[in-house]
Structure formats: C-alpha cells, structure tokens
Design a protein around this motif. Sequence first.
Motif, PDB file in Angstrom:
ATOM      1  N   LYS A   1     -18.913 -18.281   5.775  1.00 36.31           N
ATOM      2  CA  LYS A   1     -19.570 -19.384   6.477  1.00 36.31           C
ATOM      3  C   LYS A   1     -20.650 -20.080   5.653  1.00 36.31           C
ATOM      4  N   ASP A   2     -21.301 -19.380   4.744  1.00 34.94           N
ATOM      5  CA  ASP A   2     -22.365 -19.996   3.944  1.00 34.94           C
ATOM      6  C   ASP A   2     -21.888 -20.350   2.540  1.00 34.94           C
ATOM      7  N   SER A   3     -20.589 -20.335   2.329  1.00 37.12           N
ATOM      8  CA  SER A   3     -20.038 -20.649   1.014  1.00 37.12           C
ATOM      9  C   SER A   3     -19.315 -21.993   1.062  1.00 37.12           C
ATOM     10  N   ASP A   4     -18.758 -22.399  -0.067  1.00 36.68           N
ATOM     11  CA  ASP A   4     -17.992 -23.636  -0.129  1.00 36.68           C
ATOM     12  C   ASP A   4     -16.504 -23.383   0.116  1.00 36.68           C
ATOM     13  N   LEU A   5     -16.159 -22.191   0.512  1.00 37.89           N
ATOM     14  CA  LEU A   5     -14.762 -21.820   0.691  1.00 37.89           C
ATOM     15  C   LEU A   5     -14.243 -22.233   2.068  1.00 37.89           C
ATOM     16  N   ALA A   6     -12.948 -22.461   2.133  1.00 36.73           N
ATOM     17  CA  ALA A   6     -12.270 -22.721   3.401  1.00 36.73           C
ATOM     18  C   ALA A   6     -11.086 -21.772   3.517  1.00 36.73           C
ATOM     19  N   LEU A   7     -10.674 -21.528   4.757  1.00 38.27           N
ATOM     20  CA  LEU A   7      -9.597 -20.572   5.024  1.00 38.27           C
ATOM     21  C   LEU A   7      -8.332 -21.302   5.444  1.00 38.27           C
TER      22      LEU A   7
ATOM     23  N   ILE B   1     -23.404 -23.499 -10.078  1.00 35.60           N
ATOM     24  CA  ILE B   1     -22.815 -24.110  -8.883  1.00 35.60           C
ATOM     25  C   ILE B   1     -21.715 -23.221  -8.308  1.00 35.60           C
ATOM     26  N   ASN B   2     -20.948 -22.606  -9.206  1.00 33.38           N
ATOM     27  CA  ASN B   2     -19.838 -21.753  -8.767  1.00 33.38           C
ATOM     28  C   ASN B   2     -20.266 -20.308  -8.512  1.00 33.38           C
ATOM     29  N   ARG B   3     -21.596 -20.078  -8.519  1.00 33.48           N
ATOM     30  CA  ARG B   3     -22.187 -18.794  -8.157  1.00 33.48           C
ATOM     31  C   ARG B   3     -21.719 -17.642  -9.034  1.00 33.48           C
ATOM     32  N   SER B   4     -21.600 -17.920 -10.305  1.00 28.51           N
ATOM     33  CA  SER B   4     -21.244 -16.850 -11.240  1.00 28.51           C
ATOM     34  C   SER B   4     -22.370 -15.824 -11.298  1.00 28.51           C
ATOM     35  N   GLU B   5     -21.987 -14.555 -11.383  1.00 28.80           N
ATOM     36  CA  GLU B   5     -23.001 -13.498 -11.463  1.00 28.80           C
ATOM     37  C   GLU B   5     -23.519 -13.305 -12.888  1.00 28.80           C
ATOM     38  N   PHE B   6     -22.920 -14.004 -13.849  1.00 30.26           N
ATOM     39  CA  PHE B   6     -23.287 -13.814 -15.255  1.00 30.26           C
ATOM     40  C   PHE B   6     -24.324 -14.855 -15.700  1.00 30.26           C
ATOM     41  N   ILE B   7     -25.316 -15.074 -14.871  1.00 33.28           N
ATOM     42  CA  ILE B   7     -26.387 -16.032 -15.151  1.00 33.28           C
ATOM     43  C   ILE B   7     -27.714 -15.351 -14.839  1.00 33.28           C
ATOM     44  N   SER B   8     -28.699 -15.520 -15.739  1.00 29.26           N
ATOM     45  CA  SER B   8     -30.004 -14.909 -15.481  1.00 29.26           C
ATOM     46  C   SER B   8     -30.693 -15.628 -14.325  1.00 29.26           C
TER      47      SER B   8
ATOM     48  N   VAL C   1     -31.853 -24.366 -12.880  1.00 28.31           N
ATOM     49  CA  VAL C   1     -30.752 -25.270 -12.531  1.00 28.31           C
ATOM     50  C   VAL C   1     -30.859 -25.700 -11.065  1.00 28.31           C
ATOM     51  N   LEU C   2     -31.141 -24.753 -10.177  1.00 33.05           N
ATOM     52  CA  LEU C   2     -31.242 -25.089  -8.757  1.00 33.05           C
ATOM     53  C   LEU C   2     -32.404 -26.042  -8.490  1.00 33.05           C
ATOM     54  N   GLU C   3     -33.496 -25.861  -9.199  1.00 30.07           N
ATOM     55  CA  GLU C   3     -34.632 -26.784  -9.046  1.00 30.07           C
ATOM     56  C   GLU C   3     -34.267 -28.179  -9.540  1.00 30.07           C
ATOM     57  N   ALA C   4     -33.508 -28.236 -10.630  1.00 30.13           N
ATOM     58  CA  ALA C   4     -33.079 -29.541 -11.157  1.00 30.13           C
ATOM     59  C   ALA C   4     -32.136 -30.230 -10.178  1.00 30.13           C
ATOM     60  N   ILE C   5     -31.239 -29.458  -9.566  1.00 27.25           N
ATOM     61  CA  ILE C   5     -30.318 -30.014  -8.573  1.00 27.25           C
ATOM     62  C   ILE C   5     -31.093 -30.594  -7.387  1.00 27.25           C
ATOM     63  N   GLU C   6     -32.100 -29.845  -6.921  1.00 29.14           N
ATOM     64  CA  GLU C   6     -32.905 -30.305  -5.794  1.00 29.14           C
ATOM     65  C   GLU C   6     -33.712 -31.544  -6.164  1.00 29.14           C
TER      66      GLU C   6
ATOM     67  N   GLY D   1     -31.401 -34.496  -6.419  1.00 26.95           N
ATOM     68  CA  GLY D   1     -30.568 -34.766  -5.250  1.00 26.95           C
ATOM     69  C   GLY D   1     -29.095 -34.751  -5.593  1.00 26.95           C
ATOM     70  N   PHE D   2     -28.728 -33.912  -6.574  1.00 25.57           N
ATOM     71  CA  PHE D   2     -27.346 -33.856  -7.036  1.00 25.57           C
ATOM     72  C   PHE D   2     -26.465 -33.128  -6.021  1.00 25.57           C
ATOM     73  N   VAL D   3     -25.319 -33.728  -5.704  1.00 28.07           N
ATOM     74  CA  VAL D   3     -24.347 -33.108  -4.800  1.00 28.07           C
ATOM     75  C   VAL D   3     -23.067 -32.851  -5.591  1.00 28.07           C
ATOM     76  N   PRO D   4     -22.683 -31.577  -5.771  1.00 28.08           N
ATOM     77  CA  PRO D   4     -21.472 -31.267  -6.542  1.00 28.08           C
ATOM     78  C   PRO D   4     -20.228 -31.865  -5.886  1.00 28.08           C
ATOM     79  N   ASN D   5     -19.339 -32.376  -6.707  1.00 26.51           N
ATOM     80  CA  ASN D   5     -18.076 -32.939  -6.235  1.00 26.51           C
ATOM     81  C   ASN D   5     -17.056 -31.820  -6.091  1.00 26.51           C
ATOM     82  N   PRO D   6     -16.616 -31.523  -4.865  1.00 24.48           N
ATOM     83  CA  PRO D   6     -15.706 -30.395  -4.688  1.00 24.48           C
ATOM     84  C   PRO D   6     -14.376 -30.583  -5.405  1.00 24.48           C
ATOM     85  N   GLN D   7     -13.891 -31.854  -5.474  1.00 24.98           N
ATOM     86  CA  GLN D   7     -12.632 -32.081  -6.177  1.00 24.98           C
ATOM     87  C   GLN D   7     -12.783 -31.806  -7.674  1.00 24.98           C
ATOM     88  N   ALA D   8     -13.922 -32.226  -8.226  1.00 27.00           N
ATOM     89  CA  ALA D   8     -14.149 -31.975  -9.648  1.00 27.00           C
ATOM     90  C   ALA D   8     -14.304 -30.482  -9.912  1.00 27.00           C
TER      91      ALA D   8
END
Length: 351
Positions: A97-103, A33-40, A47-52, A55-62
Amino acid sequence: MAAQMTGPGAKQPTINDVAALAGVSKKTVSRVINRSEFISEKTRTAVLEAIETLGFVPNPQARALAFRRNFLIALLHDNPNAQTVLNFQQGVLDAIKDSDLALLVRPVDRGSDQMLDDVRTFLEKQRPIGAMLLPPISENDDLAALCDQLGVRYVRIGSAPLDDAQHCISSNDHDVVVEVCRKLIALGHRDIGFVRGPAGFRSAAEREKGFHEALAEAGLKLDDAYYAPGNYRYAAGVEAGEKLLSLAKPPTAIFCSNDEMAAGVMRVAHEKGISVPGQLSIIGFDDSPTATHIWPALSTVRWPIREMGVRAAQLLVPDFLGPVGKAADEEDPAALVSTFIERQSVAPPGR
C-alpha cells in the motif's frame, strides 16, 4: 533548502536536476527512487532532500522502462474457494500500500493443456516484476520453471514447503490437523468422520495425512464409510453430510477440510434434527467469515492466509518493501503456523 516555485509555465525538474543538486549520478538517483538497499543513508537523504526541494515527480513509465519491468506483481490462481483468494489478495495489498507497486490478479485453468502457454503469454505481455502462485498451481514445478526462464521472480504458496526458502511461503497443515484430532480423541470421540479436500491439492493431502496419523497414534482404525469426498465447496459439504449422517451408526464428530464444507455438513445436521454439538461435533479449516456466520459458531483451524499474502509480497520484492519480517516466536519467516480456534461446535460425544 527552500522548495522551488512551480507553476503552469515552469519547467518541470528532471532526474538530471536532482542528480546535480544532490551531487550524485543519475544512476544513484534512480537507485534511491527504486528503493535499492545498496545506498548509504547519507546519499539517500541527500537525494530525497533534492527531490523535495525541486518538487520532482518520478515518471512511472520511464522507471518501468529503465527497470525493464512494469511496477506490477501478479497473483496467479485456480482456486475454488473465492474467500481464500480474497484473503491472500488483501494481505498483498496490505504489504504494497505504501509502495509504487500494483497488483494484477489472473485466474488460470490448471486443467487446460494450454495453461503454461497462457501464463507465458500473460507474463510476456504484462512484464510484472514477479508472480505469486496460489495452490494448487503453486505445486506445478513446470510453472515455477517457466517463471525462472522468463526472468520473473516467483513465490509459491503451500500447505507444506514446495521450494527453497527464497521461493516459498508455507503453513503447517499436517501438524495442526494432528493436534486438532488429538483434541477430539481426548474428548472421547472414537467414531470420527472426515470430509476430504479436492484431489490433486497438496493442502487436501496434508490435512488427510494429519487425520490418519492422529487416529493411528490413538490406535483407531475407522471404516471407509466415515470418509466422504469433497472439493472445498459448500455443496460438497451438504453431500458429505447426507452420506455420513445417514449411516446406521453416524460419526459423533466430523472433521471437514475447510469451513465451506463444514457449513454444508452443519446444515444437514440441522435438517435431520441432530444437535450440534450435543450429538455431533464439527470442525472446519480456514477460519473464514463463514465460521462465525453460522450457528453454532464453528470450531476451526485458522489458516494465516492474509499474513501469507503479506510475507509473499515481501519475499517477492524485498527491494521495494524491505526484508521479510517475522514474529518474535517464529524461527522461519517463510513458515507460518496455523492454529486451532475453539468455538461452540465441539463437545464430548453424547453430551
């Protein structure tokens, strides 16, 4: 896999559900979810297929709590040129723009004795992942050290390298001004005026150093009367124009340390009935919208400030945005090249 049915009464899937379906740990799901590069790629896909499927939506506060940071990056500045700040900001927004980040954009007062305390309070309260420092505050080593102390990633933006390659995006102001002044000299100009940038700005110092170097290289030594103070604002350009163009022997060309001041000089030339470029050549720096909004269109140096914003964001948070990219002709993705844009404000003297 078919998507799970959801509705008002349906139980919302959790990160534990995703981990169970993908056959991995909750920590691995968090890394994906946090887009770590240390994942095969195989694990990431599962994981992405399981999320889809769920219908899991990550909680940004968590996510922020687990990361110990908010999903924010900060832009700190004390710059008199609003267009510079806006252009850099747009580059950052392009990158995220395509990330979960804000400025977050935070103006500071570099002249205040409380600046470091104010920045500390801001960073501790907002807890951004990282901070981008625009000039001139990017030149403050104590500010960079404060970010380090607080565990806040930082990138410094400069007109010359200010730090190691992991903490700096820079341009080549000195070199490009040498190149531009050589062009003026090659056209036949010998009496060349210079409008300085504000004291204490590395960009102003680099541009003036390039100007001096080009003149010395050509064996030219100009009278001090051909130098005018400036502060990157239009009004300073008007004052500089009044000073330089009222001389008994005015310059045939004027290099201005930014476009706003060049526009001010051009206004004075028009008011005095001095033809541009017939009697006076004018060059600016930035390639801001001002350069094409005045007449004649201003020859200027294109400072790649928007691209610097993109690169700065990528350098700051590669784990969210991927590694810093570069053009095929670049040796160093942290060093962007400024280029001369020739328009209608330059000609040989006395044309």
